[in-house]
Design an enzyme around this catalytic site. Structure first.
Site, PDB file in Angstrom:
ATOM      1  N   GLU A  79       0.832  -1.213   0.000  1.00  0.00           N
ATOM      2  CA  GLU A  79       0.000   0.000   0.000  1.00  0.00           C
ATOM      3  C   GLU A  79       0.860   1.254   0.000  1.00  0.00           C
ATOM      4  OE1 GLU A  79      -3.214  -0.107   2.872  1.00  0.00           O
ATOM      5  OE2 GLU A  79      -3.260   2.071   2.974  1.00  0.00           O
ATOM      6  N   LYS A 270      -7.196  -0.886  11.749  1.00  0.00           N
ATOM      7  CA  LYS A 270      -6.608  -1.361  10.490  1.00  0.00           C
ATOM      8  C   LYS A 270      -5.366  -0.538  10.173  1.00  0.00           C
ATOM      9  CE  LYS A 270      -6.112  -1.654   5.845  1.00  0.00           C
ATOM     10  NZ  LYS A 270      -5.332  -0.819   4.949  1.00  0.00           N
ATOM     11  N   ASP A 286       4.589 -14.584  12.205  1.00  0.00           N
ATOM     12  CA  ASP A 286       3.249 -15.118  11.936  1.00  0.00           C
ATOM     13  C   ASP A 286       2.253 -13.966  12.120  1.00  0.00           C
ATOM     14  OD1 ASP A 286       0.796 -16.304  12.011  1.00  0.00           O
ATOM     15  OD2 ASP A 286       1.419 -17.999  13.263  1.00  0.00           O
ATOM     16  N   HIS A 389      -1.632  10.125  -0.710  1.00  0.00           N
ATOM     17  CA  HIS A 389      -1.612   8.902  -1.502  1.00  0.00           C
ATOM     18  C   HIS A 389      -1.289   9.187  -2.963  1.00  0.00           C
ATOM     19  CE1 HIS A 389      -2.715   5.928   1.297  1.00  0.00           C
ATOM     20  NE2 HIS A 389      -3.968   6.280   1.459  1.00  0.00           N
TER      21      HIS A 389
HETATM   22  C1  MEV Z   1      -5.690   2.974   5.283  1.00  0.00           C
HETATM   23  O1  MEV Z   1      -4.949   1.839   4.937  1.00  0.00           O
HETATM   24  C2  MEV Z   1      -5.719   3.166   6.785  1.00  0.00           C
HETATM   25  C3  MEV Z   1      -6.605   4.288   7.286  1.00  0.00           C
HETATM   26  O2  MEV Z   1      -7.935   4.097   6.792  1.00  0.00           O
HETATM   27  C4  MEV Z   1      -6.585   4.247   8.791  1.00  0.00           C
HETATM   28  C5  MEV Z   1      -7.547   5.185   9.472  1.00  0.00           C
HETATM   29  O3  MEV Z   1      -8.596   5.519   8.900  1.00  0.00           O
HETATM   30  O4  MEV Z   1      -7.261   5.562  10.626  1.00  0.00           O
HETATM   31  C6  MEV Z   1      -6.141   5.620   6.780  1.00  0.00           C
END
Ligand code: MEV
Length: 874
Positions: A79, A270, A286, A389
């Site tokens: 990513e 995430k 792992d 990004h």
């Molecule tokens: C993207 O990979 C992760 C985010 O969505 C985390 C977040 O929203 O805090 C940017």
């Protein structure tokens, strides 16, 4: 606190340069592991039905300082922006004290053995029996993890858990699970735990009479917490036009939302896992176990459901407000055993981290998770994440075709400008790439670095950062970060920033009076000498500036070394100028040692034809030969430095100065070969720099005054600056006649400047005095420190002897004025008679914008202010 500065500007380097820096920084590691990856044969032995291997990018998260130690953290992730976000956040955090972290006392993992069919009325007896046999069970279980036990780990405790069944049963309503607490030392421990569980099951069955159920590790290691924390002064948090307190409040607000909304908490977490998983992948962990543990912890840390894993607050300490960020996770990782040995890239990653033990690795992961989350929240709370990004996304699209995935694909030298083009036009797609390439007719230009002689010991670093216009969004910070091998006892770090210490003795030796302020102010003044065309320019501004700066730095260092070690410098430069160059058929300089003498044409690839005005013409037919690699990477050049050092002892100018000069020159040539699309321009730039250096060390013996002044003037490097500007021109514009014009303009200005420089009354007066004390010679060799073109003219064209020149020295200011005013006009008459500029830059039909040129010329005239002479004489 450890130093992170050697990594400055890493992201701006090419892949080759980055790898070369890794080779220099971790020679042992690279020698042992190289950049090897998993081989198919090994892969085939690892899983079933294997049909091959797949790849993912490996990057480095930089700038992390954890418990006062700086750590480089490898990340494997597909990513975009993840690595950049972590590095950017870590930079800020490190500047404010770094991450502080706590590690678990012991690396405990649980082995679970499930005891089944225990009737409700037999529960108490079973538990009592188990508890009474605890010492026996612990000692017996250590038989199944002897290696751990012998290393100081092994089973250290046993607990019995009773969990109410949610499905009603007529006789048995409690799950009974025995937990063996195993200290797995530096292993992740899953295998060890499962072995203990399976080994101990029959003993437990015999002891309790129960039916044995599952015997397996638990991936929830609640005795293995690592905690990372940072504390950022709110005053440092200003971001993208938002005030620091506003940013801090918005981050806390984002956290509070995640506390109340599981839909948000999952995305929040995430982001944390973006960092943690990437380090886990890079280091062979792992990651499924880690993921499972972290998300279960998100559900368990409070009684109220799934929560964000990080926590944020604003606190006041000693009158200042701080944003406090914290992340605590039960992470199980290992740095010994498991699959680590099977894949050489894991060894490389762990080596880059300084071979951490498993607790340190876990802590690094938690810090990276925290940094990642902080970066995401800061971006989301301010400008959003799409903008960040975009540039990487654009870069991926620009590169795509070169790996054969699509039709588009910019050659390496054009990727940056292609990205800028896409972002500026807000069209991040393949058709924009194709259009751009077609419009610019860019040609692929591959450079083929010879790095066989890459030094094998820790590198020295030269770092230069020009922050003069850092606050302007139009002028990004310009930085150079050059790794090189010195021949002294230990590596040196030469920092040139507006914060660097001007008394740093090595920098002082190499740059003398040319302080950071001097270099940046002259650079910015010379930057005003700018050629601009009516046609739009390419987005290569940084490249063009870098070339100018590299050239300036080379000139300063070369002169400094030459003044103290003239013969050694000549020997080295002679080897550089003789290096095979770009055209093997080019005449090689005869091998006689002294006096060193080359003709100007021998130095470069392009035959340069001198005109009556001192300008040069470029012959079209030889101008476009293909440039493949820089000859400056031959082992020979390094061994010449080694030889010079061994014969002359440990002079820093030789042990550090010569290698730095070579390294800067290599970077200069590589940049040109890799990034300058036009072979003609590339070749001209390389040649021009060789001419400049040749003029500094007096490599070209002038045959007459006309040549003497051209050689002296070359040191003003105006042509080099103008050629560097041309890097920004559309590639179709770079034709031989343009290069010829640039040479004409450049040499005209160079002569203007050397004359303004040498003819100022103050300087002339001083130079005659220097002649008196043997610190100036009457040729254009600067080995005594300075030269003066006017005095050379008096000597060469008018037959003035040293004595006659000395007799011009006046008794008083008035006398000097008379002498000065009678001689200089004669010189000017001579100059006017021999030099007719081949192109008049001030002409109204000139194709160039000459405002900058005019400004620059007047700079030199004003710089050597006439008022100086008055104070000098009085
Ligand atoms: C993207 O990979 C992760 C985010 O969505 C985390 C977040 O929203 O805090 C940017």
């Amino acid at each position: 606190m450890g130093s992170t500065s050697i990594w400055s500007g890493f992201y701006k380097k090419s892949l080759k340069e980055r790898k070369s820096q890794i080779e220099l920084s971790f020679p042992q590691l690279v020698e042992n592991q190289g950049f090897k990856i998993l081989e198919e044969e090994q892969a085939n032995n690892m899983i079933e039905n294997c049909i091959g291997i797949t790849g993912l990018p490996l990057g480095l998260a930089l700038n992390a300082v954890i418990n006062s130690k700086s750590v480089v953290i490898p990340m494997v992730v597909e990513e975009p922006s993840v690595v950049a976000a972590v590095s950017g956040a870590s930079k800020l955090i490190s500047a404010c004290g770094g991450f502080t972290g706590t590690l678990p006392d012991r690396n405990i993992i649980f082995a679970q053995v499930q005891l089944l069919d225990i009737a409700d009325n037999d529960l108490e007896r079973t538990i009592l029996t188990l508890n009474s046999k605890k010492p026996f069970l612990i000692s017996q279980s250590n038989e199944f993890c002897k290696t751990m036990f012998n290393r100081g780990g092994g089973v250290v405790d046993l607990t019995i858990r009773q969990i109410k069944k949610s499905t009603k049963n007529s006789t048995s309503n409690t799950w009974v699970v025995v937990h063996f607490h195993i200290d797995v030392c530096d292993a992740m421990g899953a295998n060890c735990a499962s072995t203990v569980a399976e080994g101990m099951a029959p003993f437990l069955a015999q002891l309790t009479g129960c039916r044995i159920g599952f015997r397996i590790v638990s991936n929830l290691a609640t005795e293995r917490f690592s905690t990372a924390k940072f504390q950022l002064p709110v005053s440092q948090l200003g971001y993208k036009g938002f005030d620091g307190m506003e940013v801090a409040k918005r981050i806390v607000e984002a956290y509070e939302w995640a506390v109340d909304d599981p839909y948000r908490a999952v995305t929040h977490n995430k982001g944390i896992m973006n960092g943690i998983d990437a380090v886990a992948l890079a280091t062979g962990q792992d990651w499924r176990a880690i993921e499972a543990a972290c998300h279960s912890w998100a559900s368990l840390k409070s009684d109220a459901g799934y929560k964000p894993l990080t926590e944020y607050s604003i606190e006041e300490l000693h009158g200042e407000h701080y944003l406090i960020g914290k992340l605590e996770l039960p992470i199980t990782v290992g740095t010994a055993g498991g699959v680590l040995k099977t894949n050489p890239s894991y060894q490389l990653s762990l080596g880059l981290m300084g071979s951490p033990n498993s607790k340190e690795l876990a802590l690094s992961m938690v810090c990276i998770g925290l940094a990642q989350n902080f970066a995401a929240l800061r971006a989301l709370a301010t400008e959003g994440i799409q903008r960040g990004h975009m540039s990487l996304h654009a870069r991926n699209i620009a590169i795509a075709g070169t790996v054969g995935l699509t039709v588009a694909g910019a050659p390496s030298h054009a990727i940056s400008e292609c990205v800028t083009f896409m972002i500026e036009t807000n069209r991040i797609n393949q058709s924009a790439v194709i259009e751009y390439l077609a419009a610019n007719q860019l040609q692929s230009q591959l450079s083929n670095l010879h790095s066989d002689d890459a030094p094998k010991q820790a590198p020295s670093m030269f770092y230069f950062e020009d922050t003069v216009n850092a606050n302007s969004s139009l002028e990004p910070v310009l930085s150079l970060n050059i790794a090189f091998k010195t021949f002294g006892d230990k590596p040196v770090n030469i920092m040139f920033t507006n914060e660097s210490n001007s008394t740093d003795s090595i920098a002082h030796l190499l740059f003398g009076q040319k302080s950071y302020n001097w270099i940046t102010s002259v650079f910015h003044t010379l930057e005003k000498i700018k050629l601009t065309t009516i046609k739009p320019v390419r987005a290569n501004q940084i490249l063009s500036k870098k070339l100018k700066l590299l050239s300036m730095i080379m000139n300063i260092i070369c002169k400094r070394i030459y003044l103290t070690h003239p013969n050694e410098t000549k020997k080295f430069i002679k080897a550089v100028l003789e290096s095979p160059g770009y055209d093997p058929s080019y005449p090689i300089v005869p091998n006689d040692s002294s006096p060193v003498s080359w003709s100007a044409e021998m130095i470069g690839a392009i035959p340069l034809v001198k005109t009556h005005s001192g300008a040069v013409l470029v012959k079209e037919d030889t101008a476009s030969h293909s440039l493949k690699s820089s000859s400056l990477f031959q082992a020979n050049l390094t061994s010449i430095i080694e030889e010079i050092v061994s014969q002359n002892g440990q002079s820093v100018l030789l042990t550090v100065g010569l290698p730095l000069l070579l390294a800067v020159w290599q970077v200069f040539e590589c940049r040109i070969l890799e990034w300058v699309g036009s072979p003609l321009l590339a070749s001209t730039l390389l040649t021009e720099q060789r001419h400049v250096i040749a003029s500094i060390i007096g490599a070209i013996n002038p045959v007459d005054f006309d040549q003497a002044i051209s050689i002296s003037a070359k040191r003003m490097q105006v042509t080099m600056f103008l050629l560097s500007d041309a890097v920004r021109f559309q590639s179709g514009t770079i034709q031989p006649n343009l290069v010829t014009s640039i040479h004409s303009i450049g040499s005209t200005l160079e002569r203007d400047q050397i004359l303004a420089h040498d003819l100022s009354p103050m300087r002339l007066y001083r130079d005659i005095q220097l002649l008196n004390s043997n610190k100036l010679s009457l040729d254009c060799d600067i080995s005594l420190g300075v030269t003066n073109t006017f005095l050379i003219w008096l000597n060469l064209n008018n037959g003035y002897t040293v004595e006659q020149i000395l007799s011009l020295l006046p008794e008083s200011k008035e006398e000097w004025k008379m002498v000065y005013e009678s001689l200089i006009p004669l010189f000017k008459v001579y100059l006017n008679s021999v030099w007719k500029p081949s192109i008049n830059i001030f002409d109204k039909d000139s194709p160039f914008d000459t405002t900058g040129l005019k400004q620059a010329s007047s700079f030199y005239l004003n710089y050597y202010d006439v008022a100086w002479i008055e104070s000098a004489i009085n």
